[in-house]
Design a protein around this motif. Sequence first.
Motif, mmCIF file in Angstrom:
data_model
loop_
_atom_site.group_PDB
_atom_site.id
_atom_site.type_symbol
_atom_site.label_atom_id
_atom_site.label_comp_id
_atom_site.label_asym_id
_atom_site.label_seq_id
_atom_site.Cartn_x
_atom_site.Cartn_y
_atom_site.Cartn_z
ATOM 1 N N GLY A 116 45.042 -26.047 -20.709
ATOM 2 C CA GLY A 116 46.185 -26.628 -21.400
ATOM 3 C C GLY A 116 46.179 -28.148 -21.387
ATOM 4 N N ILE A 117 47.146 -28.733 -22.126
ATOM 5 C CA ILE A 117 47.291 -30.191 -22.172
ATOM 6 C C ILE A 117 48.036 -30.657 -20.919
ATOM 7 N N GLU A 118 47.413 -31.555 -20.165
ATOM 8 C CA GLU A 118 48.021 -32.008 -18.919
ATOM 9 C C GLU A 118 48.863 -33.266 -19.116
ATOM 10 N N ASN A 119 48.406 -34.181 -19.920
ATOM 11 C CA ASN A 119 49.120 -35.444 -20.102
ATOM 12 C C ASN A 119 49.325 -35.725 -21.590
ATOM 13 N N PRO A 120 50.325 -35.085 -22.209
ATOM 14 C CA PRO A 120 50.570 -35.344 -23.631
ATOM 15 C C PRO A 120 50.946 -36.811 -23.855
ATOM 16 N N ARG A 121 50.488 -37.351 -24.981
ATOM 17 C CA ARG A 121 50.680 -38.773 -25.247
ATOM 18 C C ARG A 121 51.952 -39.071 -26.026
ATOM 19 N N GLY A 122 52.509 -38.057 -26.677
ATOM 20 C CA GLY A 122 53.723 -38.281 -27.455
ATOM 21 C C GLY A 122 54.231 -36.967 -28.028
ATOM 22 N N TYR A 123 55.128 -37.096 -29.006
ATOM 23 C CA TYR A 123 55.775 -35.932 -29.595
ATOM 24 C C TYR A 123 55.412 -35.816 -31.073
ATOM 25 N N CYS A 140 51.147 -22.688 -37.771
ATOM 26 C CA CYS A 140 49.904 -22.394 -37.034
ATOM 27 C C CYS A 140 48.996 -23.625 -37.004
ATOM 28 N N ASP A 141 48.876 -24.295 -38.142
ATOM 29 C CA ASP A 141 48.054 -25.506 -38.211
ATOM 30 C C ASP A 141 48.614 -26.612 -37.322
ATOM 31 N N MET A 142 49.936 -26.769 -37.322
ATOM 32 C CA MET A 142 50.541 -27.857 -36.565
ATOM 33 C C MET A 142 50.451 -27.638 -35.060
ATOM 34 N N VAL A 143 50.448 -26.393 -34.618
ATOM 35 C CA VAL A 143 50.193 -26.111 -33.199
ATOM 36 C C VAL A 143 48.779 -26.563 -32.850
ATOM 37 N N ALA A 144 47.825 -26.255 -33.734
ATOM 38 C CA ALA A 144 46.436 -26.679 -33.505
ATOM 39 C C ALA A 144 46.319 -28.202 -33.548
ATOM 40 N N VAL A 145 47.041 -28.844 -34.471
ATOM 41 C CA VAL A 145 47.003 -30.311 -34.566
ATOM 42 C C VAL A 145 47.578 -30.940 -33.299
ATOM 43 N N ALA A 146 48.689 -30.384 -32.799
ATOM 44 C CA ALA A 146 49.274 -30.901 -31.555
ATOM 45 C C ALA A 146 48.271 -30.826 -30.414
ATOM 46 N N ARG A 147 47.496 -29.761 -30.401
ATOM 47 C CA ARG A 147 46.455 -29.610 -29.389
ATOM 48 C C ARG A 147 45.369 -30.680 -29.567
ATOM 49 N N LEU A 148 44.969 -30.945 -30.807
ATOM 50 C CA LEU A 148 43.901 -31.909 -31.085
ATOM 51 C C LEU A 148 44.296 -33.346 -30.739
ATOM 52 N N ILE A 149 45.587 -33.668 -30.901
ATOM 53 C CA ILE A 149 46.008 -35.068 -30.680
ATOM 54 C C ILE A 149 46.773 -35.238 -29.357
ATOM 55 N N ASN A 150 46.726 -34.191 -28.495
ATOM 56 C CA ASN A 150 47.398 -34.249 -27.181
ATOM 57 C C ASN A 150 48.892 -34.549 -27.312
ATOM 58 N N ALA A 151 49.593 -33.766 -28.142
ATOM 59 C CA ALA A 151 51.014 -34.011 -28.381
ATOM 60 C C ALA A 151 51.859 -32.864 -27.870
ATOM 61 N N ILE A 187 49.922 -25.640 -25.453
ATOM 62 C CA ILE A 187 50.549 -26.948 -25.694
ATOM 63 C C ILE A 187 51.975 -26.907 -25.140
ATOM 64 N N PRO A 188 52.518 -28.061 -24.742
ATOM 65 C CA PRO A 188 53.931 -28.101 -24.364
ATOM 66 C C PRO A 188 54.808 -28.095 -25.620
ATOM 67 N N ILE A 189 55.903 -27.336 -25.590
ATOM 68 C CA ILE A 189 56.812 -27.236 -26.741
ATOM 69 C C ILE A 189 58.235 -27.467 -26.243
ATOM 70 N N VAL A 190 59.010 -28.294 -26.989
ATOM 71 C CA VAL A 190 60.418 -28.534 -26.670
ATOM 72 C C VAL A 190 61.261 -28.231 -27.904
ATOM 73 N N ARG A 191 62.561 -27.976 -27.660
ATOM 74 C CA ARG A 191 63.442 -27.625 -28.780
ATOM 75 C C ARG A 191 63.848 -28.854 -29.595
#
Length: 422
Positions: A116-123, A140-151, A187-191
Amino acid sequence: MHRHALFRKKTRSSGIWLRLLWGFGYFGVTVATLLSVLLLPALLSKFKMQSEENHSFLHQKQVHFIQVTDDVHTQAKTNNSRRSLRSREKHLQNLWRHPPTRGFEPCVSPSKDYSGIENPRGYLLVHANGGLNQMRAGICDMVAVARLINATLVIPQLDKRSFWKDSSTFSDVFDEEYFIKSLEKDIPIVRKLPKELSTALKAHKNFRSWSSAAYYQEEITRLWDDYKVIHAAKSDSRLANNDLPSDIQKLRCRVHYDALRFAPSIEAFGRNLLERMRSKGPFIALHLRYEKDMLAFSGCSHGLSSMQMEELTRIRESTSHWRVKLIDPKEQRLKGLCPLTPKEVGIFLEALGYPSTTRIYIAAGEIYGGNYSMAALQARFPNLLNKELLASPYELAPFRRKYGPCSRGPSSLFRSLENNKS
């Protein structure tokens, strides 16, 4: 004198012979006449009887031959009918059979090196756009994008600018709690954004369509140097289908087939519709794509009246976020960019071998043209069903309050539930 005497003697002799011959002739004729009168009827009667016997024998032979021929023909016809029936039954079985897997198996588990992502850089803020299926694919794409950019992904906002003006939120449609929990190792997810960042400067970005992993890892990640929040204005078709890392592709599949579970009320409603359809055997769930917004957006007008064409043109021109305004309907159709008309769908299904008794669930919104557009399909396949025919007004009431009478809501949800779970 001697000569005259000799002549008379010869003449008398000749006369005697003539009288004898005449007498014999008369006697013969008389006898023949008597025989003909007495014997001919008997002979004719015997001949007639023999003739009738011969005719009867020949007739019996002929009748027997005809009967044998008819029996052979009837048997051949029966055998052909049986073979034809078996062939149709086999064809129907093949129509309803699941397609062959060809050796492929589900492959969604991450590799051993995946973490998993340990230190996300932003939101990452996401505004999903399009219809329900487009938004699902985009998320689905945006979950993958969040993973690619550490968000850290903020729960996506659903499209409210669409033609249908659907006011649903993410939690109205999907099981939000399950979405967050099922992806916690990815990925980390918030509401929603933290309060301290709600007014922060954001990088509003319209990600390039069909982009590679390198585009996000190199170009988009540079934005973290100046921003804590990146806002994706659209979600549809923003990530390439090919040449992506295997774990990214698997992540997309996990989101689509697991994490995006429908809200409990919708899941239960969809299950009820499926059970009612399946209770009477196999059926077809048909999404015609013949709705007003689809035809207006694509510029397709085959078989429509001039008034309908004008209405669709007005809708396209007045929808600001639809960029293409001038469309040649004939050129669109020749390129294969138009949906089949309901009539053409009926012809297609009939050509595939589906019988007229096939039950078809119309998994779509309001069909443009209503009953007039559906008449040809209905004539070929009378057993057309939809949510209004399967569910009671009481069962539909909660969805009508939320989605409105002309919404895509329940129909689109049924279609996606069928695709996702069947």
